[in-house]
Motif scaffolding. Structure first.
Motif, PDB file in Angstrom:
ATOM      1  N   LEU A   1       0.672  -1.109  -0.043  1.00  0.00           N
ATOM      2  CA  LEU A   1       0.348   0.137   0.082  1.00  0.00           C
ATOM      3  C   LEU A   1       1.039   1.278  -0.117  1.00  0.00           C
ATOM      4  O   LEU A   1       0.311   2.091  -0.541  1.00  0.00           O
ATOM      5  CB  LEU A   1      -1.097  -0.032   1.005  1.00  0.00           C
ATOM      6  CG  LEU A   1      -1.985  -1.074   0.721  1.00  0.00           C
ATOM      7  CD1 LEU A   1      -2.860  -1.044   2.298  1.00  0.00           C
ATOM      8  CD2 LEU A   1      -3.041  -0.399   0.169  1.00  0.00           C
ATOM      9  N   GLY A   2       2.341   1.202  -0.025  1.00  0.00           N
ATOM     10  CA  GLY A   2       3.094   2.148   0.808  1.00  0.00           C
ATOM     11  C   GLY A   2       3.391   2.728  -0.969  1.00  0.00           C
ATOM     12  O   GLY A   2       4.480   3.539  -0.932  1.00  0.00           O
ATOM     13  N   ARG A   3       3.517   1.803  -1.500  1.00  0.00           N
ATOM     14  CA  ARG A   3       4.939   2.006  -2.979  1.00  0.00           C
ATOM     15  C   ARG A   3       4.147   3.273  -3.516  1.00  0.00           C
ATOM     16  O   ARG A   3       2.552   3.094  -3.980  1.00  0.00           O
ATOM     17  CB  ARG A   3       4.502   0.186  -4.112  1.00  0.00           C
ATOM     18  CG  ARG A   3       3.301   0.691  -4.982  1.00  0.00           C
ATOM     19  CD  ARG A   3       3.834  -0.465  -5.352  1.00  0.00           C
ATOM     20  NE  ARG A   3       2.397  -1.097  -5.700  1.00  0.00           N
ATOM     21  CZ  ARG A   3       1.395  -0.669  -7.031  1.00  0.00           C
ATOM     22  NH1 ARG A   3       2.635   0.079  -7.583  1.00  0.00           N
ATOM     23  NH2 ARG A   3       0.533  -1.103  -7.441  1.00  0.00           N
ATOM     24  N   ALA A   4       4.714   3.485  -4.334  1.00  0.00           N
ATOM     25  CA  ALA A   4       4.279   4.939  -4.669  1.00  0.00           C
ATOM     26  C   ALA A   4       3.266   4.660  -5.695  1.00  0.00           C
ATOM     27  O   ALA A   4       3.394   3.565  -6.353  1.00  0.00           O
ATOM     28  CB  ALA A   4       5.674   5.758  -5.618  1.00  0.00           C
ATOM     29  N   PRO A   5       2.212   5.459  -5.960  1.00  0.00           N
ATOM     30  CA  PRO A   5       1.547   5.696  -6.840  1.00  0.00           C
ATOM     31  C   PRO A   5       2.004   5.739  -8.300  1.00  0.00           C
ATOM     32  O   PRO A   5       2.329   6.312  -8.739  1.00  0.00           O
ATOM     33  CB  PRO A   5       0.225   6.978  -6.705  1.00  0.00           C
ATOM     34  CG  PRO A   5       0.794   7.804  -6.098  1.00  0.00           C
ATOM     35  CD  PRO A   5       2.063   7.189  -5.243  1.00  0.00           C
ATOM     36  N   LEU A   6       1.377   5.158  -9.199  1.00  0.00           N
ATOM     37  CA  LEU A   6       2.029   5.435 -10.595  1.00  0.00           C
ATOM     38  C   LEU A   6       1.452   6.368 -11.457  1.00  0.00           C
ATOM     39  O   LEU A   6      -0.050   6.260 -11.287  1.00  0.00           O
ATOM     40  CB  LEU A   6       1.680   3.861 -11.785  1.00  0.00           C
ATOM     41  CG  LEU A   6       2.210   2.752 -11.085  1.00  0.00           C
ATOM     42  CD1 LEU A   6       1.794   1.430 -12.010  1.00  0.00           C
ATOM     43  CD2 LEU A   6       3.924   2.778 -11.482  1.00  0.00           C
ATOM     44  N   SER A   7       2.102   7.210 -11.914  1.00  0.00           N
ATOM     45  CA  SER A   7       1.069   8.615 -12.256  1.00  0.00           C
ATOM     46  C   SER A   7      -0.024   7.677 -14.077  1.00  0.00           C
ATOM     47  O   SER A   7       0.987   7.611 -14.955  1.00  0.00           O
ATOM     48  CB  SER A   7       2.087   9.191 -12.748  1.00  0.00           C
ATOM     49  OG  SER A   7       1.357  10.640 -13.623  1.00  0.00           O
ATOM     50  N   VAL A   8      -1.184   7.896 -14.092  1.00  0.00           N
ATOM     51  CA  VAL A   8      -1.194   7.942 -15.144  1.00  0.00           C
ATOM     52  C   VAL A   8      -0.858   8.649 -16.354  1.00  0.00           C
ATOM     53  O   VAL A   8      -1.418   8.261 -17.376  1.00  0.00           O
ATOM     54  CB  VAL A   8      -2.780   7.540 -15.186  1.00  0.00           C
ATOM     55  CG1 VAL A   8      -4.090   7.200 -15.854  1.00  0.00           C
ATOM     56  CG2 VAL A   8      -3.068   6.500 -14.012  1.00  0.00           C
ATOM     57  N   SER A   9      -1.456   9.831 -16.005  1.00  0.00           N
ATOM     58  CA  SER A   9      -0.763  10.687 -17.292  1.00  0.00           C
ATOM     59  C   SER A   9       0.176  11.157 -17.879  1.00  0.00           C
ATOM     60  O   SER A   9       0.361  11.152 -18.443  1.00  0.00           O
ATOM     61  CB  SER A   9      -1.079  12.164 -16.395  1.00  0.00           C
ATOM     62  OG  SER A   9      -0.467  13.022 -15.443  1.00  0.00           O
ATOM     63  N   GLN A  10       0.782   9.985 -17.015  1.00  0.00           N
ATOM     64  CA  GLN A  10       2.618   9.835 -17.154  1.00  0.00           C
ATOM     65  C   GLN A  10       2.607   9.217 -18.446  1.00  0.00           C
ATOM     66  O   GLN A  10       4.050   8.609 -19.489  1.00  0.00           O
ATOM     67  CB  GLN A  10       3.456   9.667 -16.740  1.00  0.00           C
ATOM     68  CG  GLN A  10       3.680  11.175 -15.574  1.00  0.00           C
ATOM     69  CD  GLN A  10       3.742  12.633 -17.082  1.00  0.00           C
ATOM     70  OE1 GLN A  10       4.942  12.823 -17.494  1.00  0.00           O
ATOM     71  NE2 GLN A  10       3.777  13.389 -16.625  1.00  0.00           N
ATOM     72  N   ASP A  11       1.495   8.098 -18.396  1.00  0.00           N
ATOM     73  CA  ASP A  11       1.968   6.697 -19.563  1.00  0.00           C
ATOM     74  C   ASP A  11       1.566   7.616 -20.989  1.00  0.00           C
ATOM     75  O   ASP A  11       0.600   7.764 -21.307  1.00  0.00           O
ATOM     76  CB  ASP A  11       0.354   5.957 -19.233  1.00  0.00           C
ATOM     77  CG  ASP A  11       0.624   4.999 -19.688  1.00  0.00           C
ATOM     78  OD1 ASP A  11       1.135   4.672 -20.038  1.00  0.00           O
ATOM     79  OD2 ASP A  11      -1.049   4.281 -19.734  1.00  0.00           O
TER      80      ASP A  11
END
Length: 177
Positions: free
Chosen positions: A142-152
């Motif tokens: 749960l603590g891992r950095a979220p993936l930025s969808v806007s950078q995909d």
């Protein structure tokens, strides 16, 4: 003779109503034929999620005070909070925290009522797996950095291909007129 005329009038009114309904349906069909396609080839192209999208939950271990408010406001009592009481400082210390995303309904109550803002929603929505037990996430997952969808990269392709399609459609219309 009058009953025959009345029946003929009722029949003609019903024919006119039916023609009106058919005409309305045909108008809707013609309206939709002038629209641009909005199909997205999902695995290769993606849409940007909305601003208030509720995806995977992000947890910050250092901020959590083990108050268990998230458990109390959850409609299914989902978060599992394990803590120990430290007698010398008279406070709870968090040992572990986990959420099973296979059961979570992503209502966002835990995020809204958390007093320390240690929980937040991310834009990640691709949480599927072949094994249901992989969806049970501890504080590390749960603590891992979220993936930025806007950078995909594939999202950029959707917006560019849509603009390309619109520009070609407009230029074809100008050439035909």
């Amino acid at each position: 003779m009058f009953p025959a005329i009345i029946k003929f009038q009722n029949y003609s009114q019903q024919v006119v109503e039916a023609a009106t309904y058919i005409g309305q349906g045909f108008a809707v069909t013609l309206d939709h034929s002038n629209r641009l396609p909005i199909t997205v080839q999902y695995p290769y192209e993606k849409n940007l999620p909305s601003e208030r999208f509720r995806g995977r939950i992000h947890f910050e271990f250092d901020k959590c005070i083990a108050c268990e408010v998230c458990v109390r406001v959850c409609p299914i009592n989902l978060p599992v909070v394990d803590w120990i009481f430290m007698k010398e400082v008279k406070k709870k210390k968090l040992r572990s925290y986990s959420i099973d995303f296979g059961v979570c309904i992503f209502c966002g109550n835990c995020i809204e009522y958390c007093p320390t803002n240690c929980l937040s929603m991310t834009e990640e929505f691709e949480l599927s797996s072949y094994d249901r037990h992989e969806l049970n996430c501890d504080q590390t997952a749960l603590g891992r950095a979220p993936l930025s969808v806007s950078q995909d990269v594939s999202i950029q392709l959707v917006s560019n291909s849509t603009n390309f399609f619109v520009e070609n459609f407009v230029s074809e219309k100008k050439l035909s007129t």
